[in-house]
Design an enzyme around this catalytic site. Sequence first.
Site, PDB file in Angstrom:
ATOM      1  N   HIS A  73       0.860  -1.177   0.000  1.00 54.41           N
ATOM      2  CA  HIS A  73       0.000   0.000   0.000  1.00 54.41           C
ATOM      3  C   HIS A  73       0.901   1.233   0.000  1.00 54.41           C
ATOM      4  CE1 HIS A  73      -3.262   2.723   0.853  1.00 54.41           C
ATOM      5  NE2 HIS A  73      -2.648   3.160   1.926  1.00 54.41           N
ATOM      6  N   GLY A  80       2.697   5.027   4.472  1.00 51.86           N
ATOM      7  CA  GLY A  80       2.078   5.668   5.625  1.00 51.86           C
ATOM      8  C   GLY A  80       0.640   5.227   5.759  1.00 51.86           C
ATOM      9  N   SER A 129      -3.380   5.075   5.948  1.00 51.69           N
ATOM     10  CA  SER A 129      -4.412   5.611   5.067  1.00 51.69           C
ATOM     11  C   SER A 129      -4.894   6.964   5.586  1.00 51.69           C
ATOM     12  CB  SER A 129      -5.587   4.624   5.005  1.00 51.69           C
ATOM     13  OG  SER A 129      -6.581   5.079   4.134  1.00 51.69           O
ATOM     14  N   ILE A 179      -3.087   9.777   5.516  1.00 49.26           N
ATOM     15  CA  ILE A 179      -1.976  10.623   5.964  1.00 49.26           C
ATOM     16  C   ILE A 179      -1.652  11.718   4.956  1.00 49.26           C
ATOM     17  CG2 ILE A 179      -0.095   9.259   4.972  1.00 49.26           C
ATOM     18  CD1 ILE A 179      -0.076  10.808   8.480  1.00 49.26           C
ATOM     19  N   GLY A 180      -2.069  11.507   3.679  1.00 54.30           N
ATOM     20  CA  GLY A 180      -1.823  12.535   2.663  1.00 54.30           C
ATOM     21  C   GLY A 180      -0.881  12.118   1.544  1.00 54.30           C
ATOM     22  N   LYS A 181      -0.753  10.825   1.317  1.00 53.74           N
ATOM     23  CA  LYS A 181       0.157  10.340   0.269  1.00 53.74           C
ATOM     24  C   LYS A 181      -0.284  10.793  -1.115  1.00 53.74           C
ATOM     25  CE  LYS A 181      -0.375   6.027   1.438  1.00 53.74           C
ATOM     26  NZ  LYS A 181      -1.252   6.205   2.611  1.00 53.74           N
ATOM     27  N   ASP A 232      -2.000   4.019  -4.458  1.00 54.41           N
ATOM     28  CA  ASP A 232      -2.757   3.134  -3.578  1.00 54.41           C
ATOM     29  C   ASP A 232      -2.150   1.729  -3.478  1.00 54.41           C
ATOM     30  OD1 ASP A 232      -4.989   2.704  -1.774  1.00 54.41           O
ATOM     31  OD2 ASP A 232      -5.735   1.331  -3.303  1.00 54.41           O
ATOM     32  N   ARG A 270      17.797  14.921  12.768  1.00 54.63           N
ATOM     33  CA  ARG A 270      17.991  16.272  12.231  1.00 54.63           C
ATOM     34  C   ARG A 270      19.271  16.405  11.416  1.00 54.63           C
ATOM     35  NH1 ARG A 270      16.949  20.545  16.951  1.00 54.63           N
ATOM     36  NH2 ARG A 270      16.992  21.935  15.138  1.00 54.63           N
TER      37      ARG A 270
END
Length: 304
Positions: A141, A156, A158, A160-162, A180, A245
């Site tokens: 996915h 990520g 479902s 989350i903003g892919k 998808d 970081r």
Amino acid sequence: MSDQEVILLESFCSDLGLEIVFAGRGRVTLSSYSVTRPGLQLAGFFKYFDSTRILVLGNTEYEFLRSLPVEVRKERLATLLSYQDIPCIILSRDLPVLHELIEEARKTGCPIVRTDKVTTAIMNDLFFYLNNKLAPQTSMHGVLMDVSGVGILLTGHSGIGKSETAMELIKRGHRLVADDSVIIKRVSEKLVGSAPEMIRYFMELRGIGIINIKNMYGSGSILNEKEIELVVELENWDDGKVYDRLGEGAQYETILGQKVPKHTIPVKPGRNLSIIIEVAARNFRLKSMGYDAAQELIGRTIGR
């Protein structure tokens, strides 16, 4: 490795540029990476014969068959074609088809096809074709993008903003491979991703629905397959988590036994994910060429 792949004969011939001489059962069942030139079998030696391999008849096999008495030739071909799991027989160099070969093929439905290529060339083509078709595969996915030439798999949870991030990347000139669901194959120690045929070029955007990227943005916005070089996992920002970081903590995702470099990108309002992913792609390219900004900064700090 996939146990087997059943392909329509027309598709098989279209992929390899072959002419159908006798369609037979109309399909080709692939289950072996190897290809056989059946010289020993035509000479009467069938011990260790692997009939699951595609058979290629070149000039040598053809002339040997022609040199045999008619009855012997018919008997050898009958024995050869009695193995009913032969995927198909390919004649190279546009060789004429022997009457006895067609006659025996009709009894078992074994397809016979032909090419104008020399035997070595068609065997090379088959090597690459079979390695791709029978490669180990899985599905994940996510969204697969070509970003500045780097194959990036966005993963990520479902919602989350892919897809929205992929949409922004497409608007910025990058290319979509799959949304998808991503089919992943390990081909020659590389991971190659593509979209399932049913949903190729389509994307789901919550609140809008299904859109066709190719129709909306043109053929330059899509790509049929791409090597997966980097995994980017999107996750909700966690104030209690310490995020890397400096880029020193190398992460990897293991897919089909292959380790792929990975970044975990925290998501929260105000972060421009498409730009961050563009930067990740360019930074990956620089690291591949031997430049590491974090190491240079550490070196400067120590040098002081």
